[in-house]
Design an enzyme around this catalytic site. Structure first.
Site, PDB file in Angstrom:
ATOM      1  N   CYS A  79       0.846  -1.191   0.000  1.00 17.45           N
ATOM      2  CA  CYS A  79       0.000   0.000   0.000  1.00 17.45           C
ATOM      3  C   CYS A  79       0.880   1.239   0.000  1.00 17.45           C
ATOM      4  O   CYS A  79       2.099   1.150   0.172  1.00 17.45           O
ATOM      5  CB  CYS A  79      -0.930   0.017   1.211  1.00 17.45           C
ATOM      6  SG  CYS A  79      -0.036   0.036   2.782  1.00 17.45           S
ATOM      7  N   ASP A  81      -4.000  15.706 -29.225  1.00 17.80           N
ATOM      8  CA  ASP A  81      -3.252  15.530 -30.458  1.00 17.80           C
ATOM      9  C   ASP A  81      -4.195  15.866 -31.609  1.00 17.80           C
ATOM     10  O   ASP A  81      -5.417  15.802 -31.466  1.00 17.80           O
ATOM     11  CB  ASP A  81      -2.774  14.072 -30.562  1.00 17.80           C
ATOM     12  CG  ASP A  81      -2.029  13.811 -31.852  1.00 17.80           C
ATOM     13  OD1 ASP A  81      -1.179  14.628 -32.216  1.00 17.80           O
ATOM     14  OD2 ASP A  81      -2.316  12.793 -32.509  1.00 17.80           O
ATOM     15  N   GLY A  85      11.266  11.935 -52.820  1.00 11.90           N
ATOM     16  CA  GLY A  85      11.102  13.312 -52.374  1.00 11.90           C
ATOM     17  C   GLY A  85      10.379  14.194 -53.362  1.00 11.90           C
ATOM     18  O   GLY A  85      10.116  15.370 -53.059  1.00 11.90           O
ATOM     19  N   ASP A  94      -3.134   9.219 -29.771  1.00 10.31           N
ATOM     20  CA  ASP A  94      -3.338   7.900 -30.385  1.00 10.31           C
ATOM     21  C   ASP A  94      -2.084   7.272 -30.958  1.00 10.31           C
ATOM     22  O   ASP A  94      -2.135   6.162 -31.469  1.00 10.31           O
ATOM     23  CB  ASP A  94      -4.384   8.000 -31.509  1.00 10.31           C
ATOM     24  CG  ASP A  94      -3.863   8.777 -32.713  1.00 10.31           C
ATOM     25  OD1 ASP A  94      -2.968   9.629 -32.524  1.00 10.31           O
ATOM     26  OD2 ASP A  94      -4.338   8.527 -33.837  1.00 10.31           O
ATOM     27  N   CYS A 143       3.106   1.851   2.942  1.00  6.56           N
ATOM     28  CA  CYS A 143       4.331   1.045   2.994  1.00  6.56           C
ATOM     29  C   CYS A 143       5.506   1.882   2.477  1.00  6.56           C
ATOM     30  O   CYS A 143       6.610   1.828   3.028  1.00  6.56           O
ATOM     31  CB  CYS A 143       4.191  -0.208   2.126  1.00  6.56           C
ATOM     32  SG  CYS A 143       3.026  -1.427   2.764  1.00  6.56           S
ATOM     33  N   GLY A 168       3.287  14.422 -58.614  1.00  7.51           N
ATOM     34  CA  GLY A 168       4.137  14.721 -57.469  1.00  7.51           C
ATOM     35  C   GLY A 168       4.135  16.170 -57.067  1.00  7.51           C
ATOM     36  O   GLY A 168       3.150  16.900 -57.272  1.00  7.51           O
TER      37      GLY A 168
END
Length: 736
Positions: free
Chosen positions: A13, A425, A491, A624, A16, A506
């Site tokens: 506990c 978030d 990239g 998350d 303690c 892209g």
């Protein structure tokens, strides 16, 4: 001065921890000592020239605790083995208690006095519960007594021991404690039920402690056990722990990156969602930084190791989770604090009662002295006190699970309703976390009709989240055509041919590097969209841009309603996200949230929460992802969305089974209702004792001859327990 942390075994506990801390604090050479009950650890600061840490083991053992001084890896194994053995033993004690207490309870409550030798049978059924299942309570209570301290074990040992002894005397020597013609009563059922309920609570607590370490284990599992490095011109496989700073690490497609470093050779896309929380893979070329625990997708890379082992970003997150988990308070401290005051007072009252009756009471003085003192102890029996917190928590946790709210630890319910700030978030919490096409423009409708099949065919081959968003948007509008010469430009985007015509999908960098023209409609839309939080995707042939797509995340349907509800309840919302400032600001403005920050690393999020806590705020974090794990652990309460990662759920005190923000508000309401019930239970657990203890001591006897009989004392004690149980069950009917 040296600072060291060691595992502690044997605490039952919160008091303690206080007892051990107080007992060790006066050792010579020990500068400071902090014992943490939830994490079962001790942190000491000491002078190495004066203090020998082995003294900790010796002194702790004197009051019944074990401190493990082994090396870190050995200590984990040793503590794990001890914990497994303790859980197994506790389970066995609980099983024995359930098996033998059930018939005792049934016979006492529903078939009392059914046959002459019933009390003898109850005595023998009670023996295993007292001597085996309840043995640790008596042992620990004796150790506390020898060092002049008390805790919950003292209450359990006192109540069950007195009930058992009194019942045994009334079973075999009924005339010894009889008052007049009133026959002695037995309380075997009280003794066994108290032990059984307390053991059940301790068993559930031990299981919860076992699960606490799962978050750390899963975080550690993000790095591969083995990897490939280039040494002496050869590619060899080594244990990740054996990587040296400056090694050239080979990361193959689909492999996890084992170190923090920089790309030395190769190009690829890397999934960094476990660190940033963002779903879109990040292109990596020579010179770009990479983070341990992230996942390489489709290209082979050689990475120069800059940070290894405990220096990596992932190791920092693990340290954050560990440190924050170790600093959480325990709800059981309420009961232990009360017990530390209540038990000595009750013992003193019982002793005074016995002495007074023996010295000035009527004959038979000894019988009156023994009976009144035992009556005081019986009426002060902490059965209701032992039930007050766990029954309310069990009902509250059960109610939460029915409503899709999983409570991982009890202290979550203790703290959640006190929240001043709820940190949120963005991606996956306030938004869906899935890229969607928000806007698009074509040169004209004929161009769209003629070239959409080519776009869909190439985008389908790409597999990039932005391409997938375009495919989802138009999947029912166009057929597919065979794709040739597909090439990924890291990239920038992809280049491919259909029917000998070359196409480009892209970024603007891809368009500019191939000198492709921007028609006026495209140029105008591009200028308009630059200030908005979108990822812009170009679709072009060799001559000109044909279409333009603005892709972004979508705010959840009930997010605005959720923010309004927080404001109504006086809780301040605060958005922290790893996404760029523009995207975070856009979502915050949509929802009416005044406090927000973007470009937040996992460490940044935890630091913001820590700063709010320094200001005295009670902070709840809703997230998350792995990148939220540190913040979830640092917050006073962490809430993980059910659609999130396992690590986020393990770091949080509460997990929502559904990604419904309305359940966050429900969790707050559940916390408030549960703690209100706990406080009511604590009141009912004591009100009978407060009234009955003076009566049990014989306060009214000189006035009107009234003396509370042990049987009535037992009834009052039972009634207080029934009141507590009924009040806890009432919690089932509330609407959250």
């Amino acid at each position: 001065m040296k600072v060291q942390q060691y595992p502690v075994v044997g605490m039952t506990c919160a008091s303690c921890a206080i007892s051990l801390e107080t007992y060790l604090a006066h050792l010579d050479g020990l500068k400071s000592v902090a014992v943490n009950y939830p994490s079962e650890s001790i942190e000491v600061t000491y002078d190495e020239d004066i203090f020998d840490v082995n003294q900790l083991v010796v002194k702790a053992k004197e009051i019944g605790y074990q401190i493990v001084l082994s090396s870190e890896s050995d200590a984990k194994v040793e503590v794990g083995l001890i914990a497994d053995k303790r859980l197994s033993t506790l389970r066995n004690r609980l099983i024995v208690a359930l098996v033998f207490s059930s018939p005792v309870f049934v016979l006492s409550m529903f078939f009392h006095g059914m046959f002459d030798w019933q009390n003898v049978l109850l005595f023998f059924l009670t023996i295993p519960v007292i001597t085996y299942s309840g043995a640790p309570f008596f042992k620990n209570a004796w150790i506390r007594l020898s060092h002049r301290t008390t805790n919950m074990d003292t209450l359990v040992a006192l109540s069950t021991g007195i009930a058992f002894i009194f019942s045994t005397l009334n079973t075999f020597w009924p005339s010894l404690l009889a008052i007049g013609d009133v026959e002695g009563h037995v309380y075997f059922e009280s003794a066994v039920v108290i032990i059984t309920f307390i053991l059940l609570g301790k068993y559930l607590e031990e299981r919860a402690k076992h699960k606490t370490a799962e978050a750390i284990k899963k975080l550690m599992g993000l790095t591969p056990a083995n990897c490939w490095v280039i040494r002496n011109g050869e590619e060899i496989e080594v244990n990740t722990k054996d990587i040296l700073r400056g090694d050239l690490v080979v990361v193959k497609p689909g492999g996890k990156i084992p170190v923090d470093g920089r790309v030395k050779k190769g190009e690829s896309y890397v999934d960094e969602s476990m660190i940033t929380g963002e779903p879109i893979a990040v292109p990596k070329i020579k010179g770009d930084p990479v983070i341990a625990g992230t996942v390489n997708q489709n290209g082979s890379m050689r990475i120069l190791a800059d940070k290894i082992g405990s220096d990596t970003v992932l190791a920092g997150i693990i340290q954050l989770v560990t440190k924050a988990q170790n600093s959480k308070p325990a709800i059981q401290k309420w009961v232990d604090k009360i017990a530390s005051i209540f038990v000595p007072i009750v013992i003193v009252i019982a002793a005074i009662s016995a002495v007074v009756w023996y010295l000035i009471g009527p004959d038979p003085r000894l019988v009156y002295a023994i009976t009144t003192s035992i009556t005081v102890l019986i009426v002060a029996c902490p059965c209701a006190l032992g039930l007050a917190t766990p029954t309310a928590l069990m009902v509250g946790i059960g109610l939460g699970s029915k409503n899709g709210i999983l409570i991982r630890d009890a202290q979550a319910l203790e703290t959640l309703y006190k929240s001043d700030v709820i940190v949120l978030d963005k991606t996956g919490t306030l938004t869906t976390g899935k890229p969607e096409v928000k806007k698009e423009v074509w040169i004209d409708n004929d161009i769209k009709e003629n070239f959409l099949p080519a776009l869909m065919s190439i985008a389908s081959e790409s597999g990039h989240p932005l391409s997938d968003a375009i495919v989802i948007r138009h999947k029912s509008e166009a057929s597919r055509e065979p794709v040739k010469d597909f090439r990924n430009v890291v990239g920038q985007g992809v280049i491919a041919s259909i029917n000998h015509d070359q196409y480009f999908i892209g970024s603007q960098r891809l368009i500019n590097s191939n000198n492709i023209t921007l028609p006026l409609p495209i140029e105008t839309s591009l200028a308009d969209w630059q200030s908005e939080p979108f990822s812009i995707v170009f679709f072009a042939n060799k001559e000109k841009v044909l279409g333009l797509f603005a892709i972004g995340d979508t705010v959840k349907e009930n997010a605005r309603e959720f923010i309004n509800e927080l404001n109504r309840t006086g809780i301040e919302p605060y958005i922290l996200s790893g996404d760029n400032d523009s995207a975070v600001k856009h979502v915050a403005q949509q929802l009416g949230v005044a406090q927000f920050a973007g470009n937040q690393s996992p460490t940044d999020k935890a630091e913001v929460i820590k700063a709010l806590q320094v200001k005295g705020k009670v902070v709840t974090m809703v997230g998350d992802g792995v990148n939220d794990a540190g913040a979830l652990a640092q917050a006073d309460i962490g809430i993980a969305m059910g659609s999130g990662t396992d690590i986020a759920m393990e770091s949080a005190g509460v997990t929502l089974m559904y990604s419904d923000l309305g359940h966050v508000v429900k969790a707050v309401k559940l916390s408030k209702a549960t703690i209100k019930t706990v406080k009511q239970n604590l009141f009912w657990a004591f009100i009978y004792n407060i009234i009955a203890i003076p009566l049990a001591a014989g306060l009214l006897f000189p006035i009107n001859g009234f003396l509370l009989h042990p049987m009535i004392a037992g009834a009052a004690m039972s009634f207080s327990s029934v009141s507590v149980l009924m009040n806890s069950l009432r919690l089932k009917r509330i609407s959250i």
